[in-house]
Design an enzyme around this catalytic site. Structure first.
Site, short mmCIF file in Angstrom:
data_model
loop_
_atom_site.label_atom_id
_atom_site.label_comp_id
_atom_site.label_asym_id
_atom_site.label_seq_id
_atom_site.Cartn_x
_atom_site.Cartn_y
_atom_site.Cartn_z
N CYS A 41 0.84 -1.20 0.00
CA CYS A 41 0.00 0.00 0.00
C CYS A 41 0.88 1.24 0.00
CB CYS A 41 -0.94 0.00 1.21
SG CYS A 41 -0.07 0.11 2.78
N ASP B 265 -19.84 8.23 -25.99
CA ASP B 265 -19.38 8.57 -27.34
C ASP B 265 -19.79 7.59 -28.41
OD1 ASP B 265 -17.80 6.56 -26.42
OD2 ASP B 265 -15.95 7.33 -27.29
#
Length: 464
Positions: free
Chosen positions: A24, A404
């Site tokens: 992390c 789109d």
């Protein structure tokens, strides 16, 4: 990259290392502090998903071995990605140690309510602490070696303090909750890694390379730029290239999202992972497998996952400031009244330790990265590759979405929604005849007709 491309270096080099313990942003921060401070390092790019760091450095002032040594000094292990030795396998299954510690802590709570036997309760809580403390202690040690006071240092001191004032249940609970949160984050990261790695599987692992009139099937990693590759009808394109022979329709939906197949002829570009239609194609390779369009999309997403959302960065900055403040206050409470007011040492040391336990903000620091990583991995499993937590965070402010092309919110496949038979011909017979004519045609409209007929239970007949 040469010296002219980088004005800061005489001999600009790039080294990539696999970091087994990089799970992390905590480890990324330590590495940036430890490795980034080396003389000769220009930039350090971290990719948490693939557990890799990419270091740009001046080869006249630094060597790869020195970078690996700096990683080791930070309490982690580094393997060059180009090394023949495979990196160590990192376990991402069920965290049985956390499960066992949770059960021990829960059992101690049940005993405390039902049968308050001090010895058994202490034994179970001690086992829970012993099973969960090493992970937090290791990260605290990494932070201290990196000259940082972070949440892991605060938690370690708080746990020691809780045990010192005989609050074993608080010590075990803090460690178990923190361990569960870290296990959830690690599991979410593993899911995100698998989801993104699956994107690369759209491209086949081998390619049919034309050499001196023969076709050899070789791994895509061995195919060089300029090689001639043949693609059979219905097969996937293994590499990016430019068509040199043949003509066909190619389904590019796995790569570009284009809903309709695109006609390809000599001079047109094809992409790795797209599906060839009814014609054979031969193309010249223009990019290596590691540099294909699909691979670059994955690399961009992986690199973007290392970017922090604003809320994550804010919480991390808060923890970096908060931890020293709490430790300083605890020290003042422990020594101030006894030294200047003659108060009892034991009483004020106990109160300082209570402050450390109460002030530990593990929920605040853990909740944000777990939520971000879980959301990113959930999106990846559904085919949505979000470029990091910063993009995810901005979705909260989105009010209008523009789509789109067809295929973004639809399946991207043509389907017959209604049909009508003319004259006296029955509908089932009309569908069967139409499907029989179109069965040998590899075209989206033909496929839709055949699918409609089969859905009605009418298989195409042989056509002569």
């Amino acid at each position: 990259m040469n010296a002219s491309a980088c004005p800061r270096c005489v001999d600009h080099r790039i080294a990539t290392f696999h970091i087994a313990e990089m799970d992390c942003a905590h480890e990324v921060t330590i590495l940036q502090s430890r490795v980034g401070s080396l003389a000769g390092v220009v930039t350090l790019e971290a990719d948490v998903l693939s557990r890799q760091i990419r270091v740009h450095f001046d080869g006249t002032r630094l060597a790869g071995e020195q970078i690996a040594e700096a990683v080791a000094q930070a309490g982690m292990r580094a393997w060059p990605v180009t090394s023949a030795a495979a990196p160590p396998r990192v376990e991402t299954g069920v965290p049985w140690m956390i499960v066992a510690a949770s059960l021990a802590c829960a059992a101690a709570g049940v005993l405390w309510l039902a049968y308050p036997h001090d010895l058994w309760i202490r034994t179970l809580l001690a086992l829970s602490i012993l099973m969960t403390a090493p992970a937090t202690g290791r990260r605290a040690w990494q932070a201290l070696r990196g000259r940082r006071l972070d949440i892991h240092v605060l938690m370690s001191v708080a746990v020691i303090g809780a045990v010192a004032i005989d609050e074993w249940f608080e010590a075990a609970t803090v460690l178990v909750l923190f361990g569960v949160a870290q296990a959830l984050e690690a599991r979410s990261m593993a899911r995100a890694r698998r989801a993104i790695s699956e994107v690369l599987t759209v491209a086949p692992p081998t390619a049919d390379v034309s050499r001196a009139g023969t076709i050899d099937t070789v791994p895509v990693e061995q195919v060089t730029v300029g090689a001639a590759v043949s693609v059979r009808p219905g097969a996937r394109v293994p590499l990016d290239g430019t068509v040199t022979s043949g003509e066909s329709t190619v389904d590019q939906a796995p790569v570009t999202g284009e809903s309709m197949p695109v006609r390809k002829a000599i001079g047109d570009d094809v992409y790795a992972g797209s599906v060839n239609g009814d014609g054979a194609l031969t193309f010249e390779v223009t990019r290596l497998a590691a540099d294909s369009t699909v691979a670059r999309i994955v690399h961009l997403v992986e690199r973007a996952h290392a970017g922090r959302a604003q809320v994550q960065s804010t919480v991390d900055r808060f923890a970096a400031i908060y931890t020293p403040i709490v430790l300083t206050l605890a020290a003042l409470i422990a020594v101030g009244p006894p030294l200047f007011a003659g108060a009892a040492w034991h009483l004020w040391i106990e109160r300082a330790l209570v402050l450390l336990v109460v002030a530990c903000p593990c929920a605040l620091v853990i909740a944000t990265p777990v939520a971000m990583v879980s959301a990113l991995s959930a999106a990846a499993r559904r085919g949505l590759l979000l470029k990091g937590g910063a993009v995810l965070e901005r979705l909260a402010a989105v009010r209008v979405v523009a789509l789109d092309k067809t295929g973004t919110v639809s399946e991207g496949r043509l389907a017959i929604t209604g049909a009508e038979a003319l004259g006296a011909m029955a509908m089932d017979e009309a569908l069967q005849l139409a499907a029989s004519v179109e069965a040998r045609v590899h075209h989206p409209l033909a496929d839709a007709i055949v699918a409609r007929a089969r859905a009605a239970g009418q298989e195409p007949r042989p056509v002569t």
